[in-house]
Scaffold this motif. Sequence first.
Motif, PDB file in Angstrom:
ATOM      1  N   VAL A  60      -7.951 -13.823   3.044  1.00  0.00           N
ATOM      2  CA  VAL A  60      -8.322 -14.824   2.034  1.00  0.00           C
ATOM      3  C   VAL A  60      -7.055 -15.144   1.247  1.00  0.00           C
ATOM      4  CG1 VAL A  60      -9.713 -15.295  -0.021  1.00  0.00           C
ATOM      5  CG2 VAL A  60     -10.668 -13.905   1.841  1.00  0.00           C
ATOM      6  N   LYS A  61      -6.791 -16.435   1.062  1.00  0.00           N
ATOM      7  CA  LYS A  61      -5.609 -16.811   0.270  1.00  0.00           C
ATOM      8  C   LYS A  61      -5.909 -16.562  -1.201  1.00  0.00           C
ATOM      9  CE  LYS A  61      -3.450 -20.019   3.417  1.00  0.00           C
ATOM     10  NZ  LYS A  61      -3.878 -21.162   4.216  1.00  0.00           N
ATOM     11  N   ALA A  62      -5.565 -15.359  -1.658  1.00  0.00           N
ATOM     12  CA  ALA A  62      -5.899 -14.955  -3.027  1.00  0.00           C
ATOM     13  C   ALA A  62      -4.669 -14.379  -3.707  1.00  0.00           C
ATOM     14  CB  ALA A  62      -7.006 -13.899  -2.986  1.00  0.00           C
ATOM     15  N   ASP A  63      -4.652 -14.443  -5.034  1.00  0.00           N
ATOM     16  CA  ASP A  63      -3.615 -13.754  -5.807  1.00  0.00           C
ATOM     17  C   ASP A  63      -4.196 -13.370  -7.156  1.00  0.00           C
ATOM     18  OD1 ASP A  63      -1.203 -12.575  -6.368  1.00  0.00           O
ATOM     19  OD2 ASP A  63      -0.004 -14.293  -5.748  1.00  0.00           O
ATOM     20  N   ALA A  64      -3.457 -12.498  -7.875  1.00  0.00           N
ATOM     21  CA  ALA A  64      -3.985 -11.926  -9.107  1.00  0.00           C
ATOM     22  C   ALA A  64      -3.244 -12.443 -10.333  1.00  0.00           C
ATOM     23  CB  ALA A  64      -3.850 -10.404  -9.038  1.00  0.00           C
TER      24      ALA A  64
ATOM     25  N   GLN B 222      -6.639 -10.285   0.332  1.00  0.00           N
ATOM     26  CA  GLN B 222      -5.498 -10.683   1.171  1.00  0.00           C
ATOM     27  C   GLN B 222      -5.588 -10.015   2.547  1.00  0.00           C
ATOM     28  OE1 GLN B 222      -2.246  -9.555  -1.396  1.00  0.00           O
ATOM     29  NE2 GLN B 222      -2.456 -11.349  -2.700  1.00  0.00           N
ATOM     30  N   ALA B 223      -6.012  -8.745   2.549  1.00  0.00           N
ATOM     31  CA  ALA B 223      -6.145  -8.004   3.814  1.00  0.00           C
ATOM     32  C   ALA B 223      -7.201  -8.649   4.719  1.00  0.00           C
ATOM     33  CB  ALA B 223      -6.499  -6.547   3.543  1.00  0.00           C
TER      34      ALA B 223
ATOM     35  N   LEU C 129      -3.451 -21.451  -2.881  1.00  0.00           N
ATOM     36  CA  LEU C 129      -4.353 -20.308  -3.016  1.00  0.00           C
ATOM     37  C   LEU C 129      -5.768 -20.837  -3.131  1.00  0.00           C
ATOM     38  CD1 LEU C 129      -2.581 -18.175  -5.774  1.00  0.00           C
ATOM     39  CD2 LEU C 129      -2.669 -17.650  -3.347  1.00  0.00           C
ATOM     40  N   ARG C 130      -6.701 -20.026  -2.613  1.00  0.00           N
ATOM     41  CA  ARG C 130      -8.087 -20.456  -2.707  1.00  0.00           C
ATOM     42  C   ARG C 130      -8.822 -19.705  -3.815  1.00  0.00           C
ATOM     43  NH1 ARG C 130     -12.739 -18.954   1.439  1.00  0.00           N
ATOM     44  NH2 ARG C 130     -14.370 -19.855   0.153  1.00  0.00           N
ATOM     45  N   VAL C 131      -8.394 -18.463  -4.022  1.00  0.00           N
ATOM     46  CA  VAL C 131      -9.088 -17.604  -4.990  1.00  0.00           C
ATOM     47  C   VAL C 131      -8.088 -17.004  -5.961  1.00  0.00           C
ATOM     48  CG1 VAL C 131     -10.490 -15.511  -5.268  1.00  0.00           C
ATOM     49  CG2 VAL C 131     -10.908 -17.030  -3.336  1.00  0.00           C
ATOM     50  N   LEU C 132      -8.436 -17.075  -7.233  1.00  0.00           N
ATOM     51  CA  LEU C 132      -7.642 -16.432  -8.270  1.00  0.00           C
ATOM     52  C   LEU C 132      -8.453 -15.235  -8.735  1.00  0.00           C
ATOM     53  CD1 LEU C 132      -5.019 -17.331  -9.568  1.00  0.00           C
ATOM     54  CD2 LEU C 132      -6.339 -18.518 -11.316  1.00  0.00           C
ATOM     55  N   VAL C 133      -7.861 -14.037  -8.726  1.00  0.00           N
ATOM     56  CA  VAL C 133      -8.568 -12.858  -9.234  1.00  0.00           C
ATOM     57  C   VAL C 133      -7.978 -12.568 -10.612  1.00  0.00           C
ATOM     58  CG1 VAL C 133      -9.286 -10.486  -8.742  1.00  0.00           C
ATOM     59  CG2 VAL C 133      -8.694 -12.012  -6.852  1.00  0.00           C
ATOM     60  N   ALA C 134      -8.829 -12.515 -11.636  1.00  0.00           N
ATOM     61  CA  ALA C 134      -8.289 -12.486 -13.000  1.00  0.00           C
ATOM     62  C   ALA C 134      -9.055 -11.568 -13.931  1.00  0.00           C
ATOM     63  CB  ALA C 134      -8.320 -13.900 -13.575  1.00  0.00           C
TER      64      ALA C 134
ATOM     65  N   GLN D 155      -5.927  -6.072  -9.362  1.00  0.00           N
ATOM     66  CA  GLN D 155      -4.895  -5.873  -8.330  1.00  0.00           C
ATOM     67  C   GLN D 155      -5.492  -5.363  -7.033  1.00  0.00           C
ATOM     68  OE1 GLN D 155      -2.487  -3.574 -11.065  1.00  0.00           O
ATOM     69  NE2 GLN D 155      -0.721  -4.889 -10.681  1.00  0.00           N
ATOM     70  N   LYS D 156      -6.399  -4.419  -7.167  1.00  0.00           N
ATOM     71  CA  LYS D 156      -7.018  -3.825  -5.978  1.00  0.00           C
ATOM     72  C   LYS D 156      -7.806  -4.889  -5.200  1.00  0.00           C
ATOM     73  CE  LYS D 156     -10.290  -0.246  -4.563  1.00  0.00           C
ATOM     74  NZ  LYS D 156     -11.322   0.710  -5.011  1.00  0.00           N
ATOM     75  N   LEU D 157      -8.634  -5.638  -5.901  1.00  0.00           N
ATOM     76  CA  LEU D 157      -9.465  -6.637  -5.230  1.00  0.00           C
ATOM     77  C   LEU D 157      -8.605  -7.725  -4.586  1.00  0.00           C
ATOM     78  CD1 LEU D 157     -12.219  -7.759  -4.444  1.00  0.00           C
ATOM     79  CD2 LEU D 157     -12.304  -8.943  -6.640  1.00  0.00           C
TER      80      LEU D 157
END
Length: 373
Positions: free
Chosen positions: A268-272, A264-265, A294-299, A257-259
Motif C-alpha cells: 500500500v502506498k502509505a507513509d506516516a 508498505q509491506a 501516496l494513497r494513505v497517510l497514517v497519522a 510508525q508500525k502500521l
Amino acid sequence: MKNFKELGVSKDLVKGLKDLKIIEPTQIQAEVISVLMNTNTDLIGQAQTGTGKTAAFGLPLLHRINPKVEKVQGLILCPTRELGLQISKQLFKFTKYTDKVFTEAVYGGAPIEKQISALRRPTHIIVATPGRLIDLVKRKAVDLTHVKTIVLDEADEMLSMGFKPQLDEILAYLTAVENKWLFSATMPQGIMQMIKKHFSPGAHKIEVSGRNVVNKNIKHQFVLCDDVEKLSVLMQFLKSDTKARGVVFCKTKDAVQKLSKQLQAQNVKADAIHGDLKQIERNKVMRAFKNEKLRVLVATDLAARGIDIDDLAFVVHYQLPDKEEYYTHRSGRTARAGKEGISLAIVNSKEMKSIRYFQKALNIGFSQIRGKR
C-alpha cells in the motif's frame, strides 16, 4: 438564503470568490457575515473545519482593512503552520480584484530572521501561531498597536496544543481591539474561561447547530474485531476501493510508525506523519500525499492538525481517540465541500463503549459493518 452581494460583500471580492467557484454562502458564512459586515462586535462561532470559516471571518476582516495605511490592522491566530499558510493563501485569492491587502503568515519551526525581514514590508494582516507571534513581539519585529480585529481560528485546537497562556497574553496585550472573533469546533471549559475573561458579555454567539456540525455527508461505520484482526480488516477495506485515498489515525507515534510499515509491506502506498518528524520530512510526506503519490497517510491526532486536502474519500480510526472532539476533528477530514465520505472505526470489544458514547455525545448514527470471519 442571501448571496454574498446581498450580505454586503463588495463586488470586487465577490468577483474573486466567483473565480474560486464560491458562489452560494454556507450556513456559517451567511450567519457570520450578516453580523460582522455592519458592526464592530465580539463574536463566538461554533463550527467544524471544512464549513467555510475562512471566508466567514476573512471577508468582513478584509472590508475593515484600509490598504492605504501601511500598518498591521488585522491579526489571525491559528494552531498550525499548515492552517496559517492556507488562510493567508485564501485571503490573497479573495483579493484578486481589490486594492492589494498584504497578508504575512508567521509560525514556529521556521527561521525567525526570514519572517522578521518579510514583516518589514508593508503588512496589513498577520496570520500567526501564538508562540511565534509572542517571539516576534518580544523582538519588536511586529507592531500590533494598530490592530483593530483579532480572530482566533480553531481555538479548541490551540488549547489542546497548550497555547492557552500565550492566547491569554496576546488578548490581554491587545487592549485597543474593536473586534474579537473566536471560532471553535468544540467549546471545552478552557475556551469558556477565555471568553469570559477577554470577550464582551454581549458577544454574538453563532452555532452551526450540533446536527449540522458533524458533517451530514459522512457515513459513520464500525467493524468489531480482535486486535490481531485489525490489520486484515483495514486491508480488506483498502482493497474494496483501490482508488480511494484517506487518512488512518492511531493514538501514538509508535503505532503510526508500525502500521505505516505494515501497510508498505503489503504494497500500500502509505507513509506516516507524527510529532517527531522534522518540518522538512513532514513537508515531503504531505507533498507526496497531495500529489497523489501516496494513497494513505497514517497519522497521530496532533500531527494531522491543519491538514486540508480535498478529495479524501475516507478516514479510518485504527485506534479510537479518547475525546469526542478528536473524533469530530478526525472525521471532518473527509466529506469536504459537499462531497461524501466514510469514517470507519476498527474497534475491539473494549472500544465499543467509546462508539456508544460518541453516538450519544455527538448525535450521530454508526452502522456496523461485518468484517470477514
